[in-house]
Design a protein around this motif. Structure first.
Motif, PDB file in Angstrom:
ATOM      1  N   PRO A  85       0.811  -1.347  -0.013  1.00 22.28           N
ATOM      2  CA  PRO A  85       0.021   0.054  -0.111  1.00 22.28           C
ATOM      3  C   PRO A  85       0.828   1.191   0.051  1.00 22.28           C
ATOM      4  O   PRO A  85       0.504   2.389  -0.304  1.00 22.28           O
ATOM      5  N   GLU A  86       1.933   1.291   0.274  1.00 23.95           N
ATOM      6  CA  GLU A  86       2.764   2.295   0.658  1.00 23.95           C
ATOM      7  C   GLU A  86       3.550   2.737  -0.591  1.00 23.95           C
ATOM      8  O   GLU A  86       4.207   3.760  -0.807  1.00 23.95           O
ATOM      9  N   LEU A  87       3.542   2.002  -1.781  1.00 21.80           N
ATOM     10  CA  LEU A  87       4.378   2.184  -2.804  1.00 21.80           C
ATOM     11  C   LEU A  87       3.282   2.904  -4.081  1.00 21.80           C
ATOM     12  O   LEU A  87       2.313   2.384  -4.112  1.00 21.80           O
ATOM     13  N   PRO A  88       3.935   3.648  -4.773  1.00 21.69           N
ATOM     14  CA  PRO A  88       3.116   4.446  -5.950  1.00 21.69           C
ATOM     15  C   PRO A  88       2.750   3.392  -6.858  1.00 21.69           C
ATOM     16  O   PRO A  88       3.494   2.352  -7.110  1.00 21.69           O
ATOM     17  N   GLU A  89       1.895   3.599  -7.927  1.00 22.60           N
ATOM     18  CA  GLU A  89       1.138   2.819  -8.677  1.00 22.60           C
ATOM     19  C   GLU A  89       2.423   2.379  -9.943  1.00 22.60           C
ATOM     20  O   GLU A  89       2.483   1.522 -10.536  1.00 22.60           O
ATOM     21  N   ASP A  90       3.166   3.525 -10.207  1.00 22.67           N
ATOM     22  CA  ASP A  90       4.184   3.543 -11.140  1.00 22.67           C
ATOM     23  C   ASP A  90       5.735   2.939 -10.704  1.00 22.67           C
ATOM     24  O   ASP A  90       6.425   3.040 -11.595  1.00 22.67           O
ATOM     25  N   HIS A  91       5.487   2.458  -9.615  1.00 20.87           N
ATOM     26  CA  HIS A  91       7.055   1.855  -8.961  1.00 20.87           C
ATOM     27  C   HIS A  91       7.367   0.863  -9.509  1.00 20.87           C
ATOM     28  O   HIS A  91       6.466  -0.237  -9.949  1.00 20.87           O
ATOM     29  N   GLY A 117       1.161  -5.615 -10.148  1.00 20.41           N
ATOM     30  CA  GLY A 117       0.113  -4.935  -9.273  1.00 20.41           C
ATOM     31  C   GLY A 117       0.573  -4.779  -7.840  1.00 20.41           C
ATOM     32  O   GLY A 117       1.457  -5.122  -7.269  1.00 20.41           O
ATOM     33  N   ARG A 118      -0.470  -4.369  -7.098  1.00 18.48           N
ATOM     34  CA  ARG A 118      -0.289  -3.804  -5.921  1.00 18.48           C
ATOM     35  C   ARG A 118      -0.085  -5.155  -4.909  1.00 18.48           C
ATOM     36  O   ARG A 118       0.641  -5.277  -3.939  1.00 18.48           O
ATOM     37  N   ARG A 119      -1.041  -6.091  -5.228  1.00 17.46           N
ATOM     38  CA  ARG A 119      -1.016  -7.514  -4.263  1.00 17.46           C
ATOM     39  C   ARG A 119      -0.547  -8.492  -5.393  1.00 17.46           C
ATOM     40  O   ARG A 119      -0.927  -8.573  -6.426  1.00 17.46           O
ATOM     41  N   HIS A 120       0.591  -9.232  -4.989  1.00 20.02           N
ATOM     42  CA  HIS A 120       1.167 -10.220  -5.584  1.00 20.02           C
ATOM     43  C   HIS A 120       2.135 -11.216  -4.653  1.00 20.02           C
ATOM     44  O   HIS A 120       2.150 -11.008  -3.423  1.00 20.02           O
ATOM     45  N   ALA A 121       2.671 -12.252  -5.446  1.00 17.21           N
ATOM     46  CA  ALA A 121       3.279 -13.238  -4.835  1.00 17.21           C
ATOM     47  C   ALA A 121       4.812 -13.338  -5.394  1.00 17.21           C
ATOM     48  O   ALA A 121       4.676 -13.356  -6.692  1.00 17.21           O
ATOM     49  N   GLU A 148      12.182  -2.615  -0.494  1.00 19.88           N
ATOM     50  CA  GLU A 148      10.732  -2.798  -0.966  1.00 19.88           C
ATOM     51  C   GLU A 148      10.007  -3.622   0.124  1.00 19.88           C
ATOM     52  O   GLU A 148       8.702  -3.543   0.223  1.00 19.88           O
ATOM     53  N   HIS A 149      10.719  -4.290   0.914  1.00 15.83           N
ATOM     54  CA  HIS A 149       9.948  -5.158   1.869  1.00 15.83           C
ATOM     55  C   HIS A 149      10.809  -5.155   3.190  1.00 15.83           C
ATOM     56  O   HIS A 149      11.775  -5.761   3.376  1.00 15.83           O
ATOM     57  N   HIS A 150      10.190  -4.363   3.984  1.00 18.40           N
ATOM     58  CA  HIS A 150      11.105  -4.094   5.435  1.00 18.40           C
ATOM     59  C   HIS A 150      10.543  -4.985   6.425  1.00 18.40           C
ATOM     60  O   HIS A 150      11.195  -5.026   7.434  1.00 18.40           O
ATOM     61  N   VAL A 151       9.388  -5.466   6.240  1.00 17.28           N
ATOM     62  CA  VAL A 151       8.899  -6.647   7.218  1.00 17.28           C
ATOM     63  C   VAL A 151       8.544  -7.798   6.943  1.00 17.28           C
ATOM     64  O   VAL A 151       8.005  -7.630   5.733  1.00 17.28           O
TER      65      VAL A 151
END
Length: 441
Positions: A407-413, A421-425, A433-436
């Motif tokens: 949720p913290e990243l802009p759409e064009d990241h 997309g914003r939700r992915h695996a 990009e993944h702090h926790v």
């Protein structure tokens, strides 16, 4: 397993590791003789202090040195560290005071604290297939065990024709040959990374390590291994001499049994790890190791010492379980960081695992000296059991690809664009990009 030696770069690096280990083994023997020459009956205290200095250098300096060397060519870092060790070994024959031993050992072990994590982090960049890397880890474990078994024999043969000062020359030769082998090896370039401030480089490895559940579990299992095996390394000599009334030959047999068990496990682990997950292999081994230690303590307290054959068999089992805990470590570290962060993560493992030994070694010695051998086994076994429980608790099994959101990243990241997309695996590691670690998918 041997087929991976057909890889030219790995074969040369493995040869460098073997000759450096042989030199280190000779150093251990020669240092004991030098300490006795300088301190007489107080040699044990001198060596204890020297090994404490070694641990302090490993724990305190390895992250600092790793951060300082993060931007430097890896070949240059390895050669510099080996040349420092070579120079220290050449100075040791001329030592005439205990203080000089302490200074030189600090310099030598500081160089090792720089060399070892850097060396370990290169191997997964050379052997990119996990099955090849697993075989390399087992081969490395075998090299350590063979060094423990063969170095005393090699030192004994050399002492027939020279004084112990000549062993230091052998140590220096090992480090020099290691330098030459690294010099002629084609190493992969250091992965490109962001230009980070020193403070971030200093703490990045520990941040990634302690934020990753499987690495927190690895640390707990390292503590379990150190708890039980510290008894073997610290108190075997006392048990063999006072309990079984045997001399140096008995000690050699006991440590040989421990080493043989470790080697047998290292040989079988590549195939086993193809069938079972690392967590099951390491966790089951940690449980068995802790119960073996507690059971030995209860038997000694209530019945007495084991028969000599049973004792040797137990030491072989402990060696095998110890190897089963330690050997897969590199696989976990490799999976848990991008290639640019691997040196920092390997450095964190190097420092944090030696914190475990810094706790276990004094506890093994104190509990046996102030209490009894049985008490020492029970205390260390209990610590091993507690550490194993923690390991299982913090290392929850996770799928290879972890579903999560940003949720913290802009759409064009770029990261969102790359993964749809914003939700992915994807395979999850701690990074910019993944702090926790995601806990709810």
């Amino acid at each position: 397993m041997i087929r991976i030696l057909k890889h030219p770069a790995f074969a040369k690096l493995f040869a460098a590791q073997v000759v450096a280990l042989a030199g280190t083994g000779l150093l251990t023997i020669a240092l004991g003789l030098l300490a006795y020459d300088l301190a007489g009956p107080a040699a044990g205290a001198v060596l204890g202090t020297a090994y404490a200095i070694k641990m302090v250098a490993y724990v305190g300096l390895s992250p600092v040195l790793g951060a300082l060397a993060a931007r430097l060519p890896r070949r240059g870092v390895l050669i510099f560290a080996d040349l420092v060790r070579f120079g220290v070994a050449l100075f040791l024959p001329f030592v005439d005071s205990v203080a000089q031993i302490y200074v030189l050992i600090f310099l030598l072990q500081s160089a090792s604290a720089l060399f070892t994590p850097t060396f370990q982090a290169i191997i997964p960049d050379i052997l990119t297939k996990e099955e090849d890397y697993t075989r390399a880890l087992s081969l490395s474990r075998l090299a350590y065990d063979l060094e423990n078994l063969l170095s005393p024999a090699l030192a004994g043969m050399l002492l027939l024709v020279m004084s112990y000062h000549g062993l230091f020359v052998g140590t220096a030769a090992g480090f020099l040959i290691s330098t030459l082998l690294i010099l002629i090896t084609t190493l992969p370039p250091r992965p490109k990374s962001k230009d980070r401030p020193f403070r971030e480089r200093l703490t990045r490895g520990a941040w990634i390590y302690l934020s990753t559940p499987r690495l927190r579990g690895l640390l707990a299992f390292n503590m379990a291994a150190a708890a039980s095996v510290s008894y073997v390394l610290v108190n075997t000599v006392v048990l063999v001499r006072n309990g079984y009334g045997m001399g140096e030959a008995g000690l050699a047999m006991a440590m040989g049994a421990f080493g043989a068990g470790s080697m047998a496990a290292a040989l079988s682990l590549p195939r086993l790890l193809e069938q079972l997950p690392d967590r099951r292999v390491m966790g089951t081994s940690a449980v068995a190791l802790a119960f073996a230690t507690v059971g030995h303590g209860l038997w000694m307290q209530n019945v007495g010492i084991l028969s000599w054959p049973a004792f040797l068999g137990l030491w072989a089992v402990i060696g095998a379980l110890y190897s089963a805990i330690l050997t897969p470590s590199g696989r976990l570290l490799r999976r848990s960081a991008h290639s640019e962060d691997r040196p920092a993560v390997f450095t964190a493992q190097f420092a944090l695992s030696h914190v475990c030994w810094l706790v276990a070694y004094p506890l093994a010695g104190w509990s046996a000296t102030q209490g009894s051998q049985a008490l020492s086994l029970l205390v260390l076994g209990a610590l091993g059991l507690a550490s194993t429980v923690v390991g299982y608790w913090v290392w929850t099994p996770a799928p290879k690809e972890v579903m999560h959101e940003h949720p913290e990243l802009p759409e064009d990241h770029p990261h969102l664009q790359a993964h749809g997309g914003r939700r992915h695996a994807h395979a999850y590691v701690i990074d910019d990009e993944h702090h926790v670690w995601p806990t709810h998918g």
